[in-house]
Write a protein that holds these residues in place. Structure first.
Motif, mmCIF file in Angstrom:
data_model
loop_
_atom_site.group_PDB
_atom_site.id
_atom_site.type_symbol
_atom_site.label_atom_id
_atom_site.label_comp_id
_atom_site.label_asym_id
_atom_site.label_seq_id
_atom_site.Cartn_x
_atom_site.Cartn_y
_atom_site.Cartn_z
ATOM 1 N N ASP A 114 0.829 -1.195 0.000
ATOM 2 C CA ASP A 114 0.000 0.000 0.000
ATOM 3 C C ASP A 114 0.867 1.250 0.000
ATOM 4 O O ASP A 114 2.025 1.231 0.432
ATOM 5 C CB ASP A 114 -0.917 0.012 1.231
ATOM 6 N N ALA A 115 0.288 2.332 -0.449
ATOM 7 C CA ALA A 115 1.017 3.607 -0.476
ATOM 8 C C ALA A 115 1.395 4.032 0.934
ATOM 9 O O ALA A 115 0.575 3.973 1.854
ATOM 10 C CB ALA A 115 0.150 4.676 -1.137
ATOM 11 N N GLY A 116 2.614 4.457 1.098
ATOM 12 C CA GLY A 116 3.081 4.961 2.383
ATOM 13 C C GLY A 116 3.374 3.911 3.423
ATOM 14 O O GLY A 116 3.672 4.250 4.573
ATOM 15 N N THR A 117 3.267 2.641 3.068
ATOM 16 C CA THR A 117 3.559 1.577 4.041
ATOM 17 C C THR A 117 5.066 1.360 4.115
ATOM 18 O O THR A 117 5.684 0.911 3.152
ATOM 19 C CB THR A 117 2.882 0.253 3.643
ATOM 20 N N PRO A 118 5.694 1.702 5.244
ATOM 21 C CA PRO A 118 7.142 1.487 5.345
ATOM 22 C C PRO A 118 7.453 -0.007 5.433
ATOM 23 O O PRO A 118 6.762 -0.759 6.124
ATOM 24 C CB PRO A 118 7.521 2.209 6.640
ATOM 25 N N LEU A 119 8.468 -0.414 4.715
ATOM 26 C CA LEU A 119 8.867 -1.813 4.691
ATOM 27 C C LEU A 119 10.172 -1.996 5.432
ATOM 28 O O LEU A 119 10.989 -1.078 5.559
ATOM 29 C CB LEU A 119 9.011 -2.297 3.243
ATOM 30 N N ALA A 120 10.388 -3.196 5.926
ATOM 31 C CA ALA A 120 11.612 -3.495 6.673
ATOM 32 C C ALA A 120 11.962 -4.961 6.482
ATOM 33 O O ALA A 120 11.175 -5.755 5.952
ATOM 34 C CB ALA A 120 11.434 -3.159 8.152
ATOM 35 N N LEU A 121 13.135 -5.292 6.930
ATOM 36 C CA LEU A 121 13.621 -6.673 6.834
ATOM 37 C C LEU A 121 14.251 -7.062 8.160
ATOM 38 O O LEU A 121 15.060 -6.308 8.718
ATOM 39 C CB LEU A 121 14.639 -6.787 5.696
ATOM 40 N N ALA A 122 13.844 -8.212 8.700
ATOM 41 C CA ALA A 122 14.467 -8.761 9.904
ATOM 42 C C ALA A 122 15.636 -9.639 9.480
ATOM 43 O O ALA A 122 15.463 -10.577 8.706
ATOM 44 C CB ALA A 122 13.459 -9.574 10.711
#
Length: 442
Positions: A114-122
Protein backbone atom coordinates in the motif's frame (compact mmCIF):
# COMPACT_ATOMS: atom_id res chain seq x y z
CA UNK A 1 13.68 -5.39 27.67
CA UNK A 2 10.04 -4.72 26.75
CA UNK A 3 8.10 -7.95 26.34
CA UNK A 4 5.47 -8.10 23.57
CA UNK A 5 1.89 -8.10 24.80
CA UNK A 6 -0.55 -10.91 24.10
CA UNK A 7 -2.35 -8.90 21.43
CA UNK A 8 0.97 -8.20 19.72
CA UNK A 9 1.79 -11.90 19.66
CA UNK A 10 -1.67 -12.72 18.34
CA UNK A 11 -1.29 -10.07 15.64
CA UNK A 12 2.06 -11.53 14.62
CA UNK A 13 0.63 -15.06 14.59
CA UNK A 14 -2.27 -13.98 12.38
CA UNK A 15 0.12 -12.22 10.01
CA UNK A 16 2.29 -15.30 9.75
CA UNK A 17 -0.76 -17.51 9.09
CA UNK A 18 -1.85 -15.19 6.30
CA UNK A 19 1.68 -15.09 4.89
CA UNK A 20 1.91 -18.88 4.82
CA UNK A 21 -1.29 -19.32 2.85
CA UNK A 22 -1.86 -19.40 -0.88
CA UNK A 23 -2.36 -15.62 -1.19
CA UNK A 24 1.36 -14.97 -0.66
CA UNK A 25 3.78 -16.90 -2.82
CA UNK A 26 7.13 -18.01 -1.46
CA UNK A 27 9.96 -15.76 -2.72
CA UNK A 28 12.39 -17.09 -5.31
CA UNK A 29 15.41 -15.52 -7.03
CA UNK A 30 12.77 -13.51 -8.99
CA UNK A 31 9.89 -13.69 -6.53
CA UNK A 32 6.67 -11.71 -6.65
CA UNK A 33 4.93 -11.19 -3.32
CA UNK A 34 2.06 -8.99 -2.15
CA UNK A 35 2.42 -7.31 1.22
CA UNK A 36 -0.37 -5.78 3.21
CA UNK A 37 0.33 -5.71 6.92
CA UNK A 38 2.22 -8.98 7.08
CA UNK A 39 5.66 -10.57 7.11
CA UNK A 40 7.07 -13.20 4.76
CA UNK A 41 10.19 -15.32 5.40
CA UNK A 42 12.60 -15.17 2.47
CA UNK A 43 13.23 -18.89 2.39
CA UNK A 44 14.30 -18.90 -1.21
CA UNK A 45 15.58 -20.39 -3.28
CA UNK A 46 18.55 -18.05 -2.98
CA UNK A 47 21.45 -17.80 -5.38
CA UNK A 48 24.57 -18.91 -3.51
CA UNK A 49 28.30 -18.81 -4.21
CA UNK A 50 31.36 -19.37 -2.04
CA UNK A 51 34.16 -16.83 -2.21
CA UNK A 52 34.14 -13.05 -2.02
CA UNK A 53 33.83 -10.21 -4.52
CA UNK A 54 32.52 -6.70 -3.84
CA UNK A 55 30.74 -6.72 -7.21
CA UNK A 56 28.36 -9.39 -5.93
CA UNK A 57 26.49 -6.76 -3.90
CA UNK A 58 25.47 -4.89 -7.06
CA UNK A 59 21.84 -5.24 -8.19
CA UNK A 60 23.10 -5.46 -11.79
CA UNK A 61 25.31 -8.49 -11.20
CA UNK A 62 24.28 -11.61 -13.13
CA UNK A 63 24.04 -14.48 -10.61
CA UNK A 64 22.26 -16.92 -12.92
CA UNK A 65 25.25 -19.28 -12.92
CA UNK A 66 25.24 -19.56 -9.11
CA UNK A 67 23.78 -22.58 -7.36
CA UNK A 68 20.31 -22.40 -5.81
CA UNK A 69 19.88 -22.85 -2.06
CA UNK A 70 16.48 -23.37 -0.43
CA UNK A 71 16.24 -22.27 3.22
CA UNK A 72 12.70 -23.59 3.76
CA UNK A 73 12.70 -25.30 7.18
CA UNK A 74 10.99 -28.57 8.02
CA UNK A 75 7.75 -28.19 10.02
CA UNK A 76 8.58 -27.43 13.65
CA UNK A 77 12.32 -27.17 13.00
CA UNK A 78 14.36 -25.14 15.49
CA UNK A 79 18.00 -24.70 16.41
CA UNK A 80 19.60 -27.00 18.97
CA UNK A 81 20.51 -24.24 21.43
CA UNK A 82 17.76 -21.80 22.42
CA UNK A 83 14.94 -23.03 20.16
CA UNK A 84 14.91 -20.37 17.43
CA UNK A 85 12.30 -21.49 14.86
CA UNK A 86 12.92 -21.94 11.14
CA UNK A 87 16.27 -23.72 11.44
CA UNK A 88 17.99 -25.38 8.46
CA UNK A 89 21.42 -26.99 8.15
CA UNK A 90 24.32 -25.01 6.74
CA UNK A 91 26.47 -25.36 3.65
CA UNK A 92 28.57 -28.14 5.22
CA UNK A 93 25.67 -30.48 4.38
CA UNK A 94 24.93 -28.80 1.05
CA UNK A 95 28.01 -29.74 -0.92
CA UNK A 96 30.62 -27.57 0.83
CA UNK A 97 31.81 -29.74 3.73
CA UNK A 98 34.94 -28.40 5.40
CA UNK A 99 34.73 -24.96 3.77
CA UNK A 100 35.26 -21.89 5.95
CA UNK A 101 35.50 -18.29 4.81
CA UNK A 102 33.31 -16.01 2.70
CA UNK A 103 30.13 -16.81 0.78
CA UNK A 104 27.28 -14.77 -0.69
CA UNK A 105 23.50 -15.18 -0.92
CA UNK A 106 21.45 -13.16 -3.42
CA UNK A 107 17.71 -12.81 -4.13
CA UNK A 108 15.56 -10.43 -6.20
CA UNK A 109 12.25 -9.74 -4.46
CA UNK A 110 9.30 -7.91 -6.06
CA UNK A 111 6.88 -6.45 -3.52
CA UNK A 112 3.40 -4.97 -3.89
CA UNK A 113 2.37 -2.80 -0.93
CA UNK A 114 0.00 0.00 0.00
CA UNK A 115 1.02 3.61 -0.48
CA UNK A 116 3.08 4.96 2.38
CA UNK A 117 3.56 1.58 4.04
CA UNK A 118 7.14 1.49 5.35
CA UNK A 119 8.87 -1.81 4.69
CA UNK A 120 11.61 -3.50 6.67
CA UNK A 121 13.62 -6.67 6.83
CA UNK A 122 14.47 -8.76 9.90
CA UNK A 123 18.00 -10.05 9.56
CA UNK A 124 18.84 -13.74 9.88
CA UNK A 125 18.90 -14.71 13.55
CA UNK A 126 21.35 -17.59 13.21
CA UNK A 127 24.41 -17.31 10.96
CA UNK A 128 27.82 -18.97 10.93
CA UNK A 129 29.53 -16.77 11.86
CA UNK A 130 28.69 -13.16 10.89
CA UNK A 131 27.16 -11.27 7.97
CA UNK A 132 26.64 -8.00 6.11
CA UNK A 133 23.29 -7.14 4.51
CA UNK A 134 23.08 -5.24 1.21
CA UNK A 135 19.88 -4.04 -0.46
CA UNK A 136 20.16 -2.69 -4.01
CA UNK A 137 23.91 -2.51 -3.56
CA UNK A 138 23.74 -0.41 -0.38
CA UNK A 139 25.16 -1.76 2.87
CA UNK A 140 22.44 -1.62 5.55
CA UNK A 141 24.41 -3.22 8.39
CA UNK A 142 25.28 -6.57 9.90
CA UNK A 143 26.60 -8.29 13.00
CA UNK A 144 30.39 -8.16 12.67
CA UNK A 145 33.30 -5.85 11.88
CA UNK A 146 34.66 -6.40 8.36
CA UNK A 147 37.58 -3.95 8.38
CA UNK A 148 40.46 -6.36 9.08
CA UNK A 149 42.08 -9.15 7.11
CA UNK A 150 39.37 -11.41 8.52
CA UNK A 151 36.13 -10.15 10.11
CA UNK A 152 35.74 -9.77 13.86
CA UNK A 153 32.80 -11.96 14.83
CA UNK A 154 30.22 -10.95 17.42
CA UNK A 155 27.03 -12.73 18.41
CA UNK A 156 24.24 -12.53 15.82
CA UNK A 157 21.31 -10.78 17.48
CA UNK A 158 17.79 -10.05 16.15
CA UNK A 159 18.01 -6.90 14.02
CA UNK A 160 15.60 -4.80 11.97
CA UNK A 161 16.71 -3.11 8.74
CA UNK A 162 14.51 -0.41 7.18
CA UNK A 163 14.03 -0.67 3.41
CA UNK A 164 13.87 2.23 0.92
CA UNK A 165 10.36 3.68 0.80
CA UNK A 166 8.32 5.10 -2.07
CA UNK A 167 5.38 7.46 -1.58
CA UNK A 168 3.09 5.80 -4.14
CA UNK A 169 1.44 2.40 -4.06
CA UNK A 170 2.53 -0.25 -6.47
CA UNK A 171 5.43 -2.56 -7.12
CA UNK A 172 8.92 -2.30 -5.71
CA UNK A 173 11.84 -4.56 -6.50
CA UNK A 174 14.69 -5.17 -4.09
CA UNK A 175 17.90 -7.08 -4.70
CA UNK A 176 18.94 -8.54 -1.34
CA UNK A 177 22.56 -9.67 -1.03
CA UNK A 178 24.00 -11.18 2.16
CA UNK A 179 27.74 -11.52 2.58
CA UNK A 180 28.60 -14.23 5.10
CA UNK A 181 31.85 -15.06 6.83
CA UNK A 182 32.25 -18.42 8.59
CA UNK A 183 35.03 -18.52 11.17
CA UNK A 184 36.99 -21.80 11.48
CA UNK A 185 36.04 -21.87 15.18
CA UNK A 186 32.41 -22.54 14.16
CA UNK A 187 33.23 -25.41 11.79
CA UNK A 188 31.09 -28.50 12.38
CA UNK A 189 29.09 -31.09 10.45
CA UNK A 190 26.02 -28.78 10.18
CA UNK A 191 27.67 -25.36 10.08
CA UNK A 192 28.00 -22.79 7.34
CA UNK A 193 26.08 -19.66 6.40
CA UNK A 194 22.47 -18.82 7.20
CA UNK A 195 20.46 -21.24 9.33
CA UNK A 196 17.39 -19.01 9.73
CA UNK A 197 16.24 -16.99 6.72
CA UNK A 198 15.61 -13.23 6.94
CA UNK A 199 12.02 -11.99 6.88
CA UNK A 200 10.51 -9.11 4.88
CA UNK A 201 7.34 -7.23 5.72
CA UNK A 202 5.77 -3.98 6.83
CA UNK A 203 7.86 -2.16 9.42
CA UNK A 204 5.32 -2.63 12.21
CA UNK A 205 5.14 -6.39 11.65
CA UNK A 206 8.93 -6.66 11.51
CA UNK A 207 9.18 -4.72 14.78
CA UNK A 208 6.93 -7.28 16.46
CA UNK A 209 8.79 -10.19 14.91
CA UNK A 210 12.13 -8.87 16.17
CA UNK A 211 10.63 -8.47 19.65
CA UNK A 212 9.55 -12.12 19.60
CA UNK A 213 13.02 -13.16 18.40
CA UNK A 214 14.63 -11.18 21.21
CA UNK A 215 12.25 -12.77 23.71
CA UNK A 216 13.29 -16.23 22.53
CA UNK A 217 16.97 -15.27 22.76
CA UNK A 218 16.43 -13.81 26.22
CA UNK A 219 14.65 -16.92 27.49
CA UNK A 220 17.36 -19.15 26.04
CA UNK A 221 20.17 -17.53 28.05
CA UNK A 222 18.47 -16.03 31.09
CA UNK A 223 19.48 -19.03 33.22
CA UNK A 224 23.10 -18.44 32.21
CA UNK A 225 22.73 -14.90 33.56
CA UNK A 226 21.14 -15.89 36.88
CA UNK A 227 23.38 -18.83 37.80
CA UNK A 228 26.65 -16.83 37.81
CA UNK A 229 25.11 -14.43 40.31
CA UNK A 230 24.20 -17.39 42.51
CA UNK A 231 27.77 -18.75 42.26
CA UNK A 232 29.14 -15.38 43.39
CA UNK A 233 26.74 -15.32 46.35
CA UNK A 234 27.85 -18.85 47.31
CA UNK A 235 31.48 -17.69 47.12
CA UNK A 236 30.64 -14.87 49.53
CA UNK A 237 29.07 -17.38 51.92
CA UNK A 238 32.22 -19.54 51.71
CA UNK A 239 34.27 -16.46 52.61
CA UNK A 240 32.10 -16.36 55.72
CA UNK A 241 33.28 -19.89 56.54
CA UNK A 242 36.89 -18.71 56.17
CA UNK A 243 36.14 -15.84 58.56
CA UNK A 244 35.08 -18.41 61.17
CA UNK A 245 38.78 -18.94 61.93
CA UNK A 246 38.50 -22.62 61.20
CA UNK A 247 41.45 -24.76 60.24
CA UNK A 248 39.63 -25.96 57.12
CA UNK A 249 40.80 -24.43 53.85
CA UNK A 250 38.24 -23.04 51.42
CA UNK A 251 40.40 -20.90 49.16
CA UNK A 252 40.09 -23.31 46.24
CA UNK A 253 36.34 -23.47 46.70
CA UNK A 254 36.04 -19.69 46.45
CA UNK A 255 38.21 -19.74 43.32
CA UNK A 256 36.18 -22.62 41.82
CA UNK A 257 32.86 -20.82 42.33
CA UNK A 258 34.15 -17.58 40.82
CA UNK A 259 35.70 -19.38 37.84
CA UNK A 260 32.44 -21.19 37.21
CA UNK A 261 30.57 -17.87 37.35
CA UNK A 262 32.93 -16.42 34.74
CA UNK A 263 32.60 -19.52 32.59
CA UNK A 264 28.80 -19.30 32.53
CA UNK A 265 28.43 -15.55 32.11
CA UNK A 266 30.53 -15.48 28.92
CA UNK A 267 27.70 -17.21 27.06
CA UNK A 268 25.36 -14.37 27.98
CA UNK A 269 27.86 -11.66 27.09
CA UNK A 270 28.43 -13.15 23.64
CA UNK A 271 24.79 -13.61 22.63
CA UNK A 272 23.17 -10.63 24.39
CA UNK A 273 25.74 -7.88 23.92
CA UNK A 274 27.92 -6.48 21.11
CA UNK A 275 31.04 -6.34 23.29
CA UNK A 276 32.49 -9.87 23.38
CA UNK A 277 33.99 -11.16 20.14
CA UNK A 278 34.12 -14.81 19.14
CA UNK A 279 37.92 -14.83 19.33
CA UNK A 280 37.93 -13.35 22.84
CA UNK A 281 35.24 -15.83 23.89
CA UNK A 282 37.25 -18.74 22.48
CA UNK A 283 40.47 -17.71 24.22
CA UNK A 284 38.83 -17.02 27.56
CA UNK A 285 36.49 -20.01 27.71
CA UNK A 286 38.16 -22.78 25.69
CA UNK A 287 41.80 -22.07 26.46
CA UNK A 288 41.70 -20.65 30.01
CA UNK A 289 38.50 -21.01 32.02
CA UNK A 290 37.68 -24.65 31.28
CA UNK A 291 41.05 -26.09 32.40
CA UNK A 292 41.27 -23.71 35.37
CA UNK A 293 37.74 -24.62 36.48
CA UNK A 294 38.50 -28.36 36.31
CA UNK A 295 41.63 -27.91 38.42
CA UNK A 296 39.97 -25.60 40.95
CA UNK A 297 36.95 -27.86 41.50
CA UNK A 298 39.09 -30.98 41.92
CA UNK A 299 41.14 -29.20 44.62
CA UNK A 300 38.02 -27.61 46.12
CA UNK A 301 36.33 -30.97 46.77
CA UNK A 302 39.56 -32.32 48.25
CA UNK A 303 39.46 -29.48 50.77
CA UNK A 304 35.72 -29.79 51.41
CA UNK A 305 36.03 -33.49 52.23
CA UNK A 306 39.13 -32.71 54.37
CA UNK A 307 41.36 -35.11 52.42
CA UNK A 308 45.12 -35.00 53.08
CA UNK A 309 46.99 -32.47 50.93
CA UNK A 310 49.48 -34.83 49.27
CA UNK A 311 52.36 -33.07 47.39
CA UNK A 312 52.03 -35.33 44.33
CA UNK A 313 48.36 -34.45 44.08
CA UNK A 314 48.97 -30.74 43.67
CA UNK A 315 51.86 -31.29 41.25
CA UNK A 316 49.80 -33.66 39.08
CA UNK A 317 46.93 -31.20 38.82
CA UNK A 318 49.33 -28.32 38.05
CA UNK A 319 51.01 -30.27 35.25
CA UNK A 320 47.68 -31.39 33.76
CA UNK A 321 46.29 -27.84 33.88
CA UNK A 322 49.36 -26.29 32.24
CA UNK A 323 49.38 -28.98 29.54
CA UNK A 324 45.64 -28.52 28.96
CA UNK A 325 46.05 -24.75 28.44
CA UNK A 326 49.06 -25.14 26.11
CA UNK A 327 47.50 -27.89 23.99
CA UNK A 328 44.12 -26.15 23.83
CA UNK A 329 45.90 -23.06 22.49
CA UNK A 330 47.84 -25.04 19.89
CA UNK A 331 44.66 -26.79 18.76
CA UNK A 332 42.69 -23.60 18.06
CA UNK A 333 42.30 -22.99 14.29
CA UNK A 334 43.33 -19.33 14.63
CA UNK A 335 46.64 -20.14 16.37
CA UNK A 336 49.70 -20.56 14.11
CA UNK A 337 50.71 -22.62 12.29
CA UNK A 338 47.32 -22.36 10.57
CA UNK A 339 47.80 -25.19 8.07
CA UNK A 340 49.25 -27.76 10.50
CA UNK A 341 46.06 -29.85 10.59
CA UNK A 342 47.87 -32.95 11.84
CA UNK A 343 49.40 -31.04 14.74
CA UNK A 344 46.08 -29.49 15.71
CA UNK A 345 44.29 -32.83 15.51
CA UNK A 346 46.96 -34.35 17.78
CA UNK A 347 46.56 -31.45 20.22
CA UNK A 348 42.78 -32.01 20.32
CA UNK A 349 43.27 -35.71 21.07
CA UNK A 350 45.74 -34.84 23.84
CA UNK A 351 43.22 -32.40 25.35
CA UNK A 352 40.60 -35.16 25.38
CA UNK A 353 43.04 -37.46 27.19
CA UNK A 354 43.79 -34.76 29.78
CA UNK A 355 40.08 -34.25 30.36
CA UNK A 356 39.69 -37.99 30.95
CA UNK A 357 42.55 -37.78 33.46
CA UNK A 358 40.63 -35.01 35.24
CA UNK A 359 37.54 -37.23 35.22
CA UNK A 360 39.55 -39.95 37.00
CA UNK A 361 40.98 -37.51 39.57
CA UNK A 362 37.57 -35.97 40.17
CA UNK A 363 35.90 -39.33 40.72
CA UNK A 364 38.76 -40.51 42.93
CA UNK A 365 38.37 -37.37 45.07
CA UNK A 366 34.63 -37.96 45.29
CA UNK A 367 35.04 -41.60 46.28
CA UNK A 368 37.72 -40.89 48.87
CA UNK A 369 35.61 -38.08 50.31
CA UNK A 370 32.55 -40.30 50.72
CA UNK A 371 34.63 -42.99 52.45
CA UNK A 372 36.16 -40.43 54.80
CA UNK A 373 32.86 -38.64 55.58
CA UNK A 374 30.40 -41.47 56.05
CA UNK A 375 27.57 -39.16 57.09
CA UNK A 376 24.46 -37.56 55.70
CA UNK A 377 26.28 -34.29 54.97
CA UNK A 378 29.05 -36.24 53.23
CA UNK A 379 26.53 -37.95 50.95
CA UNK A 380 24.91 -34.61 50.18
CA UNK A 381 28.32 -33.16 49.36
CA UNK A 382 28.95 -36.09 47.02
CA UNK A 383 25.66 -35.37 45.24
CA UNK A 384 26.68 -31.70 44.94
CA UNK A 385 30.02 -32.76 43.44
CA UNK A 386 28.23 -34.98 40.92
CA UNK A 387 25.97 -32.09 39.92
CA UNK A 388 28.97 -29.82 39.30
CA UNK A 389 30.67 -32.62 37.40
CA UNK A 390 27.66 -32.92 35.06
CA UNK A 391 28.35 -29.36 33.95
CA UNK A 392 32.15 -29.56 33.93
CA UNK A 393 32.33 -32.80 31.95
CA UNK A 394 29.58 -32.08 29.43
CA UNK A 395 31.78 -33.18 26.51
CA UNK A 396 32.36 -36.61 28.00
CA UNK A 397 28.66 -37.08 28.83
CA UNK A 398 27.75 -36.15 25.26
CA UNK A 399 30.22 -38.74 23.97
CA UNK A 400 28.42 -41.56 25.80
CA UNK A 401 25.04 -40.50 24.42
CA UNK A 402 23.44 -38.70 27.37
CA UNK A 403 21.05 -36.01 26.03
CA UNK A 404 22.51 -32.53 26.46
CA UNK A 405 19.54 -30.22 25.97
CA UNK A 406 15.75 -30.26 26.24
CA UNK A 407 13.13 -27.81 24.97
CA UNK A 408 10.37 -27.29 27.55
CA UNK A 409 7.82 -24.80 26.18
CA UNK A 410 9.96 -24.37 23.07
CA UNK A 411 13.02 -22.95 24.87
CA UNK A 412 16.31 -24.81 25.06
CA UNK A 413 17.51 -25.69 28.58
CA UNK A 414 20.85 -27.49 28.79
CA UNK A 415 21.65 -30.45 31.01
CA UNK A 416 24.27 -28.38 32.80
CA UNK A 417 21.76 -25.63 33.59
CA UNK A 418 19.53 -28.14 35.40
CA UNK A 419 22.53 -29.60 37.23
CA UNK A 420 23.92 -26.23 38.32
CA UNK A 421 20.49 -25.07 39.52
CA UNK A 422 20.18 -28.16 41.73
CA UNK A 423 23.76 -27.71 42.93
CA UNK A 424 23.13 -24.09 43.96
CA UNK A 425 20.20 -25.06 46.17
CA UNK A 426 21.98 -28.07 47.66
CA UNK A 427 25.29 -26.33 48.30
CA UNK A 428 23.50 -23.43 50.00
CA UNK A 429 22.17 -25.96 52.51
CA UNK A 430 25.60 -27.57 52.94
CA UNK A 431 27.21 -24.21 53.74
CA UNK A 432 24.53 -23.49 56.34
CA UNK A 433 25.05 -26.93 57.90
CA UNK A 434 28.79 -26.46 58.12
CA UNK A 435 28.39 -22.92 59.49
CA UNK A 436 26.11 -24.28 62.20
CA UNK A 437 28.70 -26.92 63.04
CA UNK A 438 31.40 -24.27 63.53
CA UNK A 439 29.02 -22.24 65.71
CA UNK A 440 28.34 -25.24 67.97
CA UNK A 441 32.06 -25.86 68.43
CA UNK A 442 32.65 -22.28 69.47
Amino acid sequence: MRRPSLCVLLHLFAALVIASGGALAQPSPNAHITLGHSTVPLNGPWRFHVGDDARWASPDFDDSAWEAVDLTPAPGAHDGDVGLPGYVTGWSQRGHAGYTGYAWYRMKVTVESDAGTPLALAGPTLVDSTYQLYVDGKLLGGSGVFTGASPTVYGVRPTKFSLPQTSSAGTQTFVVAIRVWMDPVDASSESGGMHVAPTMGDAEGIDRLVQVQWLQTFKGYVVDAIEPLAFVLLACMVLGLIASRTRDSYRWLVAALLLLALLRVHQVLFYWTPYLSLRCYDVTVTVLLRPLALAAWTLAWRDWFRLPASPWWGRAISVLTAAYIALALIGRPWFPPYDAHGLKAAADVAVQCIRLAFVALYLWTLGAGVLRSASASGCLAAIAAILVGIGLFATELNAIGIPGIWFPYGTGVARGQYAYAAFIALFFVLILVRSAGYARRR
